[in-house]
Scaffold this motif. Sequence first.
Motif, PDB file in Angstrom:
ATOM      1  N   LEU A 135       0.874  -1.180   0.000  1.00  0.00           N
ATOM      2  CA  LEU A 135       0.000   0.000   0.000  1.00  0.00           C
ATOM      3  C   LEU A 135       0.909   1.228   0.000  1.00  0.00           C
ATOM      4  N   LEU A 136       0.749   2.050  -1.020  1.00  0.00           N
ATOM      5  CA  LEU A 136       1.567   3.264  -1.157  1.00  0.00           C
ATOM      6  C   LEU A 136       0.715   4.430  -0.689  1.00  0.00           C
ATOM      7  N   ILE A 137       1.226   5.191   0.277  1.00  0.00           N
ATOM      8  CA  ILE A 137       0.359   6.155   0.956  1.00  0.00           C
ATOM      9  C   ILE A 137       0.791   7.595   0.711  1.00  0.00           C
ATOM     10  N   HIS A 138      -0.180   8.402   0.241  1.00  0.00           N
ATOM     11  CA  HIS A 138      -0.002   9.858   0.293  1.00  0.00           C
ATOM     12  C   HIS A 138      -0.421  10.257   1.712  1.00  0.00           C
ATOM     13  N   GLY A 139       0.549  10.570   2.547  1.00  0.00           N
ATOM     14  CA  GLY A 139       0.278  10.721   3.977  1.00  0.00           C
ATOM     15  C   GLY A 139       0.018  12.143   4.397  1.00  0.00           C
ATOM     16  N   PRO A 168      -0.348  -5.056  11.330  1.00  0.00           N
ATOM     17  CA  PRO A 168       1.086  -4.865  11.603  1.00  0.00           C
ATOM     18  C   PRO A 168       2.025  -5.419  10.540  1.00  0.00           C
ATOM     19  N   THR A 169       1.546  -6.329   9.681  1.00  0.00           N
ATOM     20  CA  THR A 169       2.461  -6.851   8.648  1.00  0.00           C
ATOM     21  C   THR A 169       2.141  -6.284   7.265  1.00  0.00           C
ATOM     22  N   LEU A 170       1.215  -5.320   7.193  1.00  0.00           N
ATOM     23  CA  LEU A 170       0.910  -4.668   5.906  1.00  0.00           C
ATOM     24  C   LEU A 170       2.183  -4.017   5.367  1.00  0.00           C
ATOM     25  N   ARG A 171       2.456  -4.257   4.077  1.00  0.00           N
ATOM     26  CA  ARG A 171       3.635  -3.615   3.469  1.00  0.00           C
ATOM     27  C   ARG A 171       3.227  -2.210   3.026  1.00  0.00           C
ATOM     28  N   VAL A 172       3.909  -1.221   3.601  1.00  0.00           N
ATOM     29  CA  VAL A 172       3.520   0.180   3.389  1.00  0.00           C
ATOM     30  C   VAL A 172       4.728   0.997   2.935  1.00  0.00           C
ATOM     31  N   VAL A 173       4.517   1.821   1.896  1.00  0.00           N
ATOM     32  CA  VAL A 173       5.497   2.869   1.580  1.00  0.00           C
ATOM     33  C   VAL A 173       4.831   4.210   1.870  1.00  0.00           C
ATOM     34  N   LEU A 174       5.375   4.932   2.821  1.00  0.00           N
ATOM     35  CA  LEU A 174       4.940   6.303   3.064  1.00  0.00           C
ATOM     36  C   LEU A 174       5.674   7.156   2.032  1.00  0.00           C
ATOM     37  N   GLU A 175       4.891   7.685   1.082  1.00  0.00           N
ATOM     38  CA  GLU A 175       5.513   8.304  -0.091  1.00  0.00           C
ATOM     39  C   GLU A 175       5.957   9.742   0.189  1.00  0.00           C
ATOM     40  N   HIS A 176       6.988  10.151  -0.536  1.00  0.00           N
ATOM     41  CA  HIS A 176       7.493  11.528  -0.534  1.00  0.00           C
ATOM     42  C   HIS A 176       7.426  12.172   0.856  1.00  0.00           C
ATOM     43  N   ILE A 177       8.158  11.595   1.794  1.00  0.00           N
ATOM     44  CA  ILE A 177       8.110  12.135   3.161  1.00  0.00           C
ATOM     45  C   ILE A 177       8.780  13.511   3.215  1.00  0.00           C
ATOM     46  N   THR A 178       8.279  14.327   4.145  1.00  0.00           N
ATOM     47  CA  THR A 178       8.735  15.730   4.182  1.00  0.00           C
ATOM     48  C   THR A 178       9.118  16.214   5.577  1.00  0.00           C
ATOM     49  N   THR A 179       8.982  15.385   6.594  1.00  0.00           N
ATOM     50  CA  THR A 179       9.201  15.876   7.960  1.00  0.00           C
ATOM     51  C   THR A 179      10.093  14.926   8.771  1.00  0.00           C
ATOM     52  N   PHE A 185       9.063   8.141  12.512  1.00  0.00           N
ATOM     53  CA  PHE A 185       8.014   7.125  12.522  1.00  0.00           C
ATOM     54  C   PHE A 185       8.443   5.901  11.710  1.00  0.00           C
ATOM     55  N   VAL A 186       8.947   6.133  10.517  1.00  0.00           N
ATOM     56  CA  VAL A 186       9.342   5.015   9.648  1.00  0.00           C
ATOM     57  C   VAL A 186      10.500   4.242  10.284  1.00  0.00           C
ATOM     58  N   GLU A 187      11.453   4.961  10.869  1.00  0.00           N
ATOM     59  CA  GLU A 187      12.588   4.286  11.528  1.00  0.00           C
ATOM     60  C   GLU A 187      12.117   3.350  12.637  1.00  0.00           C
ATOM     61  N   GLN A 188      11.040   3.739  13.298  1.00  0.00           N
ATOM     62  CA  GLN A 188      10.570   2.950  14.450  1.00  0.00           C
ATOM     63  C   GLN A 188       9.762   1.715  14.048  1.00  0.00           C
ATOM     64  N   GLN A 189       9.346   1.631  12.788  1.00  0.00           N
ATOM     65  CA  GLN A 189       8.508   0.506  12.360  1.00  0.00           C
ATOM     66  C   GLN A 189       9.370  -0.693  11.950  1.00  0.00           C
ATOM     67  N   ALA A 190       8.695  -1.840  11.783  1.00  0.00           N
ATOM     68  CA  ALA A 190       9.379  -3.041  11.301  1.00  0.00           C
ATOM     69  C   ALA A 190       9.726  -2.866   9.818  1.00  0.00           C
ATOM     70  N   ASN A 192       8.578  -3.945   7.179  1.00  0.00           N
ATOM     71  CA  ASN A 192       7.493  -3.859   6.185  1.00  0.00           C
ATOM     72  C   ASN A 192       7.034  -2.416   5.938  1.00  0.00           C
ATOM     73  N   VAL A 193       7.637  -1.453   6.632  1.00  0.00           N
ATOM     74  CA  VAL A 193       7.268  -0.045   6.429  1.00  0.00           C
ATOM     75  C   VAL A 193       8.505   0.724   5.960  1.00  0.00           C
ATOM     76  N   ALA A 194       8.362   1.394   4.814  1.00  0.00           N
ATOM     77  CA  ALA A 194       9.482   2.140   4.226  1.00  0.00           C
ATOM     78  C   ALA A 194       8.974   3.492   3.737  1.00  0.00           C
ATOM     79  N   ALA A 195       9.872   4.284   3.141  1.00  0.00           N
ATOM     80  CA  ALA A 195       9.477   5.615   2.661  1.00  0.00           C
ATOM     81  C   ALA A 195      10.313   5.993   1.445  1.00  0.00           C
ATOM     82  N   THR A 196       9.696   6.782   0.566  1.00  0.00           N
ATOM     83  CA  THR A 196      10.450   7.377  -0.539  1.00  0.00           C
ATOM     84  C   THR A 196      10.763   8.837  -0.217  1.00  0.00           C
ATOM     85  N   ILE A 197      11.845   9.331  -0.831  1.00  0.00           N
ATOM     86  CA  ILE A 197      12.255  10.736  -0.622  1.00  0.00           C
ATOM     87  C   ILE A 197      12.548  11.348  -1.993  1.00  0.00           C
TER      88      ILE A 197
END
Length: 351
Positions: A135-139, A168-179, A185-190, A192-197
């Motif tokens: 799941l790719l998220i516009h957060g 908790p095992t949903l594969r998530v990309v928090l897209e285009h992070i800005t903060t 938040f992403v660092e603290q997750q397992a 299966n959670v990543a981010a694009t920059i």
Amino acid sequence: MSSDVLSIIQPDDWHLHFRDGNALATTVPHTAKAFARAIVMPNLKPPVTTVAEAIAYRNRILAAVPSGNNFQPLMTLYFTDQLTTAEIELASNNDFVQAVKYYPAGATTNSENGVTDIETTYPVIERMEELGLPLLIHGESTDSKVDIFDREKVFIDSTLAPLLARFPTLRVVLEHITTSNAVQFVEQQAANVAATITPHHLMYNRNDLLVGGVRPHFYCLPILKRNTHQHALLEAATGGNPKFFLGTDSAPHGKADKENSCGCAGIYSAPGALEMYTEIFDECGALDKLEGFASFFGADFYQLPRNQSRISLTRRKWEMAESFELNKDVVVPMRAKETINWHIVDATDEK
Ligand code: DOR
Ligand code: ZN
């Protein structure tokens, strides 16, 4: 490794807007010049909501790839309130569709058909978790009372944290992070959670958008934040953590739609994106970290093979064009008419 030439495995762009129709003749060659693959956003008008539509769109993109270039578009579905578990199953079984893109309705360009209440979609998300479909998220929060500069943080606290607590095992990309909040938040997750920059969130902050006049070509969503957030992103991107990888969010709009009393959000970085990331990593003294960020971590997250081909960049100055044709208008690229310090090695360098 010489500090003037850099050879890396060819990178991929894990978040990109190609648009459709005549625009593909401009956008596809720009990306295919540097990247082997790209995750293509589905926010067309109308949006790409089914596997059949994604395959038809993929074919239109492939028709615009220059001959002799092996660029591969990786497709996504647009999450609407009507998305079914049956479509998720089709997507999961299809080699060309990699993920589903979630826009909160009204958050950004062409997001009117996005999800209105995420909790009503939980049965669909549950199936994605079971099948391992990312799941790719516009957060960003779309609550009109939330300040535009706080929308990412509020979304993380009010929507993303509860979502991941439930799945908790949903594969998530928090897209285009800005903060820095998103980085932490992403660092603290397992895993299966990543981010694009993006390159623009690494290179700019809100002063670039607003000091000395409003600069519409710096307007994007999520909006550029203060410089302390920019520095947190630079540390995340250059720090070697595989949770953070390259996604340009290159998003072309015609000049007339940008230089407008109600200008569109989106920065067109594709024509120099890899060169700009290289410049940024160079300025941070982190050229040795570029290959992981650009070429390894995204492929690993998506469980796709790393590319075999290589690309070289050299420290050679060049000037970005003022504009490129886009449909009946032109698009002004990021760094238009500015000097960029790195260039992709081509025949000129091999003389
Ligand atoms: O700046 C943006 N432009 N942010 C998005 O989320 C969408 C994109 C677009 O499609 O133009
Ligand atoms: Zn985007």
